[in-house]
Write a protein that holds these residues in place. Sequence first.
Motif, PDB file in Angstrom:
ATOM      1  N   MET A   1       0.922  -1.141   0.537  1.00 24.65           N
ATOM      2  CA  MET A   1      -0.289  -0.002  -0.384  1.00 24.65           C
ATOM      3  C   MET A   1       0.907   1.228   0.358  1.00 24.65           C
ATOM      4  O   MET A   1       1.840   1.462   0.837  1.00 24.65           O
ATOM      5  N   ASP A   2       0.614   2.610  -0.957  1.00 29.68           N
ATOM      6  CA  ASP A   2       0.871   2.878  -0.818  1.00 29.68           C
ATOM      7  C   ASP A   2       1.533   4.078  -0.568  1.00 29.68           C
ATOM      8  O   ASP A   2      -0.687   5.099  -0.504  1.00 29.68           O
ATOM      9  N   VAL A   3       1.323   5.345   0.411  1.00 29.34           N
ATOM     10  CA  VAL A   3       1.383   6.063   1.702  1.00 29.34           C
ATOM     11  C   VAL A   3       2.419   7.510   0.815  1.00 29.34           C
ATOM     12  O   VAL A   3       3.254   7.977   0.826  1.00 29.34           O
ATOM     13  N   THR A   4       1.885   9.002   0.688  1.00 31.62           N
ATOM     14  CA  THR A   4       2.539  10.088   0.355  1.00 31.62           C
ATOM     15  C   THR A   4       2.042  11.083   1.182  1.00 31.62           C
ATOM     16  O   THR A   4       1.232  10.740   2.070  1.00 31.62           O
ATOM     17  N   GLU A  40      -2.302  15.152  -5.003  1.00 27.95           N
ATOM     18  CA  GLU A  40      -0.722  15.151  -4.224  1.00 27.95           C
ATOM     19  C   GLU A  40       0.275  17.127  -3.995  1.00 27.95           C
ATOM     20  O   GLU A  40       1.085  17.633  -3.345  1.00 27.95           O
ATOM     21  N   ASP A 293      10.787   4.994   8.112  1.00 34.50           N
ATOM     22  CA  ASP A 293       9.554   4.040   8.299  1.00 34.50           C
ATOM     23  C   ASP A 293       9.644   4.257  10.680  1.00 34.50           C
ATOM     24  O   ASP A 293       9.994   4.507  10.813  1.00 34.50           O
ATOM     25  N   ILE A 405       2.416   3.063  10.182  1.00 25.34           N
ATOM     26  CA  ILE A 405       3.584   4.472   8.899  1.00 25.34           C
ATOM     27  C   ILE A 405       3.390   5.323   9.840  1.00 25.34           C
ATOM     28  O   ILE A 405       2.706   6.210  10.409  1.00 25.34           O
TER      29      ILE A 405
END
Length: 411
Positions: A1-4, A40, A293, A405
């Motif tokens: 899962m991508d998180v920005t 974004e 991280d 996260i």
Amino acid sequence: MDVTFSNVYQHSQHQCQISPDNKYVANASGTTVVIRGHSEKMIVMHVFETNHPVDWMGWAPNSQYLATMNLQHSIANVWSINDTNTKITLSDRRFGMAQAWWSPDSSTLLVSSDLDLRITLWMFIKNEIKYLYQPKIMDIGCVPSPDGKYMAIVEKKENKDYVNILDGKSFVLLQHFVLETTDVVKLVWSPDSLFLAAIDNCLYYKVVIYRLDGQQEFSYSAYEHGLGIKSIAWHGKLLAIGSYDGSIRLINTSSWQVVTTLSQANIIKAGKQEALTIYEEYQLPNMTQPTLDAKVGYQLISRRPLPLPLLRPEYNKHDPSIGIGECHFCMNGSLLATKNDAMPTTLWIWDLRTLDVCLIILQMNPVRHIKWNPKRPHLLAMVCGDENVYLVYPDANAALKIVPIAVPIGK
């Protein structure tokens, strides 16, 4: 899962809200309200200036208006997203302003006065004002039905609780009936907007279900002595009632029968619960280099019996830390997330297809907020007051896993 992550923006009193249509993000800093596109790049769309600091703000359901309010000066502003030259100012210095709600059709702002003397209906589209007297607001507020056709407001009169069912657009009174409760503290609509549940004060275990015509459909009380209902959730044909005794009672709203009682024991025993999945959060070794991280991990706990962290109740307080304080269905109603306030670091997730617990998560810090994703049925977000957002979602084998996260903190 991508998180920005976006850049860090100034805000005051945690005033930051995403519009209901997911297109805009509004944040307030002092007397300035900034509207950004929800993307974004977070491009600034509008900047609004108020004369007084913003204490509260709220999007209209149609995302075309944003309301702000200053409590000290009893002034509210309504801003138009499409017409930035439009600014509507509402003021009530005589009675004051305490809370505000939007009407389902976004044409009216409902504002309660200090001491709950009245509710003012600011119909700014029609340029009209109406008043509702003797409301019982507290934590109940003005409760719109899921389909937006009705608005339920509690009225206190002659030491009795009444419910006013109003039309969601014109606010014409449709029904007015007395509640069979001692001191109602919460109203909950059924998902199909056909029933209204009234929850009594925690000193009395009682929930009463009414039809829209005011006729009583169902009444339930699990026990007479002891503190009663602490949380409630309604999804489809299931009504979940979280109680101070640490149990969740599931009621089928088709037959109005209790399906089962889910109990959260503080000791996980061997035998039937041997295969239960339990994850425990732990601190990773210190990292010498700055990183995004997460600094925590999870380990599977298999030992039985397993005592869960438990607080000693302080019964001398008016609201002791006991009972089911959190109770939430996932989007499709197949999972139920619950938290017992006596075990604040423990989150339980129940599989309603088997009516059994499928996952227990032991956190290092108390769980503060949990929220199911409104579009992905088994995705849960959780925060515990630290630097992480915890996501719970199924892996390739359909087993639930936890991913912490780390959220970057601006200096």
